[in-house]
Design a protein around this motif. Structure first.
Motif, PDB file in Angstrom:
ATOM      1  N   ALA A  50       0.910  -1.121   0.116  1.00  0.00           N
ATOM      2  CA  ALA A  50      -0.036   0.008  -0.079  1.00  0.00           C
ATOM      3  C   ALA A  50       0.781   1.118   0.048  1.00  0.00           C
ATOM      4  N   MET A  51       0.358   2.361  -0.694  1.00  0.00           N
ATOM      5  CA  MET A  51       0.984   3.639  -0.620  1.00  0.00           C
ATOM      6  C   MET A  51       0.044   4.724  -0.337  1.00  0.00           C
ATOM      7  N   ARG A  52       0.576   5.695   0.656  1.00  0.00           N
ATOM      8  CA  ARG A  52      -0.344   6.646   0.853  1.00  0.00           C
ATOM      9  C   ARG A  52       0.002   7.980  -0.006  1.00  0.00           C
ATOM     10  N   LEU A  53      -0.996   8.862   0.211  1.00  0.00           N
ATOM     11  CA  LEU A  53      -0.871  10.057  -0.397  1.00  0.00           C
ATOM     12  C   LEU A  53       0.441  10.862  -0.106  1.00  0.00           C
ATOM     13  N   ALA A  54       1.005  11.438  -0.902  1.00  0.00           N
ATOM     14  CA  ALA A  54       2.404  12.314  -0.401  1.00  0.00           C
ATOM     15  C   ALA A  54       1.785  13.526   0.027  1.00  0.00           C
ATOM     16  N   THR A  55       2.627  13.997   1.204  1.00  0.00           N
ATOM     17  CA  THR A  55       2.561  15.593   1.492  1.00  0.00           C
ATOM     18  C   THR A  55       3.426  16.365   0.946  1.00  0.00           C
ATOM     19  N   ALA A  56       3.256  17.485   1.051  1.00  0.00           N
ATOM     20  CA  ALA A  56       4.383  18.723   0.734  1.00  0.00           C
ATOM     21  C   ALA A  56       5.643  18.337   1.390  1.00  0.00           C
ATOM     22  N   ARG A  57       5.619  17.931   2.569  1.00  0.00           N
ATOM     23  CA  ARG A  57       6.629  17.352   3.155  1.00  0.00           C
ATOM     24  C   ARG A  57       7.512  16.338   2.783  1.00  0.00           C
ATOM     25  N   ASP A  58       6.618  15.328   2.182  1.00  0.00           N
ATOM     26  CA  ASP A  58       7.266  14.259   1.658  1.00  0.00           C
ATOM     27  C   ASP A  58       7.934  14.564   0.488  1.00  0.00           C
ATOM     28  N   GLU A  59       7.534  15.614  -0.144  1.00  0.00           N
ATOM     29  CA  GLU A  59       8.406  16.033  -1.561  1.00  0.00           C
ATOM     30  C   GLU A  59       9.294  16.980  -1.280  1.00  0.00           C
ATOM     31  N   LEU A  60       9.327  17.638  -0.144  1.00  0.00           N
ATOM     32  CA  LEU A  60      10.470  18.480   0.267  1.00  0.00           C
ATOM     33  C   LEU A  60      11.593  18.012   1.050  1.00  0.00           C
ATOM     34  N   VAL A  61      11.414  17.126   1.947  1.00  0.00           N
ATOM     35  CA  VAL A  61      12.689  16.550   2.763  1.00  0.00           C
ATOM     36  C   VAL A  61      13.629  15.899   1.920  1.00  0.00           C
ATOM     37  N   PRO A  62      13.297  14.879   0.827  1.00  0.00           N
ATOM     38  CA  PRO A  62      14.290  14.234   0.244  1.00  0.00           C
ATOM     39  C   PRO A  62      15.127  15.213  -0.617  1.00  0.00           C
ATOM     40  N   LEU A  63      14.668  16.556  -0.528  1.00  0.00           N
ATOM     41  CA  LEU A  63      15.678  17.592  -1.557  1.00  0.00           C
ATOM     42  C   LEU A  63      16.670  17.851  -0.569  1.00  0.00           C
ATOM     43  N   ARG A  64      16.975  17.535   0.746  1.00  0.00           N
ATOM     44  CA  ARG A  64      17.972  17.849   1.588  1.00  0.00           C
ATOM     45  C   ARG A  64      18.588  16.688   1.634  1.00  0.00           C
ATOM     46  N   ASP A  65      18.464  15.594   1.108  1.00  0.00           N
ATOM     47  CA  ASP A  65      19.261  14.271   1.285  1.00  0.00           C
ATOM     48  C   ASP A  65      20.345  14.508   0.098  1.00  0.00           C
ATOM     49  N   VAL A  66      21.745  14.038   0.872  1.00  0.00           N
ATOM     50  CA  VAL A  66      22.862  14.033   0.350  1.00  0.00           C
ATOM     51  C   VAL A  66      22.837  13.059  -0.992  1.00  0.00           C
ATOM     52  N   TYR A  74      18.003   9.798  -7.693  1.00  0.00           N
ATOM     53  CA  TYR A  74      17.781   9.122  -6.368  1.00  0.00           C
ATOM     54  C   TYR A  74      16.364   9.685  -5.705  1.00  0.00           C
ATOM     55  N   LEU A  75      15.937  10.533  -6.128  1.00  0.00           N
ATOM     56  CA  LEU A  75      14.839  11.474  -5.513  1.00  0.00           C
ATOM     57  C   LEU A  75      13.575  10.486  -5.409  1.00  0.00           C
ATOM     58  N   SER A  76      13.451   9.703  -6.539  1.00  0.00           N
ATOM     59  CA  SER A  76      12.250   8.854  -6.475  1.00  0.00           C
ATOM     60  C   SER A  76      12.336   7.658  -5.252  1.00  0.00           C
ATOM     61  N   VAL A  77      13.703   7.366  -5.257  1.00  0.00           N
ATOM     62  CA  VAL A  77      13.737   6.141  -4.168  1.00  0.00           C
ATOM     63  C   VAL A  77      13.701   6.572  -3.114  1.00  0.00           C
ATOM     64  N   VAL A  78      14.039   7.629  -2.504  1.00  0.00           N
ATOM     65  CA  VAL A  78      13.698   8.388  -1.149  1.00  0.00           C
ATOM     66  C   VAL A  78      12.094   8.658  -1.098  1.00  0.00           C
ATOM     67  N   LEU A  79      11.613   9.459  -1.939  1.00  0.00           N
ATOM     68  CA  LEU A  79      10.139   9.614  -1.794  1.00  0.00           C
ATOM     69  C   LEU A  79       9.329   8.582  -1.943  1.00  0.00           C
ATOM     70  N   LEU A  80       9.819   7.572  -2.533  1.00  0.00           N
ATOM     71  CA  LEU A  80       8.682   6.074  -2.578  1.00  0.00           C
ATOM     72  C   LEU A  80       8.944   5.506  -1.218  1.00  0.00           C
ATOM     73  N   GLY A  81      10.233   5.311  -0.728  1.00  0.00           N
ATOM     74  CA  GLY A  81      10.474   4.933   0.596  1.00  0.00           C
ATOM     75  C   GLY A  81       9.897   5.660   1.688  1.00  0.00           C
ATOM     76  N   ARG A  82       9.403   6.768   1.603  1.00  0.00           N
ATOM     77  CA  ARG A  82       8.589   7.707   2.424  1.00  0.00           C
ATOM     78  C   ARG A  82       7.115   7.319   2.524  1.00  0.00           C
ATOM     79  N   VAL A  83       6.480   7.061   1.302  1.00  0.00           N
ATOM     80  CA  VAL A  83       4.963   7.033   1.040  1.00  0.00           C
ATOM     81  C   VAL A  83       4.496   5.465   1.038  1.00  0.00           C
ATOM     82  N   ILE A  84       5.290   4.443   0.724  1.00  0.00           N
ATOM     83  CA  ILE A  84       4.892   3.150   0.933  1.00  0.00           C
ATOM     84  C   ILE A  84       4.714   2.557   2.221  1.00  0.00           C
ATOM     85  N   THR A  85       3.707   2.477   2.649  1.00  0.00           N
ATOM     86  CA  THR A  85       3.176   2.121   4.147  1.00  0.00           C
ATOM     87  C   THR A  85       3.439   0.620   4.378  1.00  0.00           C
TER      88      THR A  85
END
Length: 147
Positions: A50-66, A74-85
């Motif tokens: 299952a995957m939940r809807l993304a929040t603005a935070r979900d899309e912004l936080v990965p942008l700070r990831d090294v 790599y953005l999609s990997v980090v983002l999907l890791g946040r929203v797959i429940t």
């Protein structure tokens, strides 16, 4: 490969009041089944999740990831890791899980993310200019994290 869209009975959601006083349910989690499946260290294949809807935070936080700064793909990997429940019987799904998925499953999840976060649809009704026959076209464009 099965995708379940908006309106499926029994799906998790949030009750929101509407002008008429009747509560409307907003679906926030969507089930999926991977085409190949994630294979864990024990060799178990996990396909349903299952995957939940993304929040603005979900899309912004990965942008700070090294890792994302060094490699924007790599953005999609980090983002999907946040929203797959959930995924199969795994206790935790994170970016490390996503980066070890087969490419076809990653592409599926990128498309699924785009679909559920675009109000559940990426198709548009059109008509042929010659015969005037109506049909639908897919509007989904680039992969998640690309422009």
């Amino acid at each position: 490969m099965r995708r379940e869209g908006p309106g499926v009975a029994g799906a998790p959601g949030v009750d929101t009041p509407v002008a008429s006083g009747v509560r409307e349910t907003l679906r926030t989690e969507f089930e999926f089944e991977l085409p190949r499946g994630y294979v864990d260290e024990a060799g178990t294949v996990h396909r349903r999740g299952a995957m939940r809807l993304a929040t603005a935070r979900d899309e912004l936080v990965p942008l700070r990831d090294v890792r994302v700064r060094e490699n924007p793909a790599y953005l999609s990997v980090v983002l999907l890791g946040r929203v797959i429940t959930r995924l199969g019987t795994l206790g935790d799904v994170h970016d490390g899980t996503v980066e070890n998925m087969f490419a076809s499953d990653l592409a599926f999840l990128q498309d699924f993310y785009r679909q559920i976060n675009a109000e559940g649809h990426t198709r548009a009704a059109v008509a042929c200019p010659h015969c005037e026959q109506s049909f639908e076209v897919e509007l989904a464009g680039s992969r998640l994290g690309e422009s």
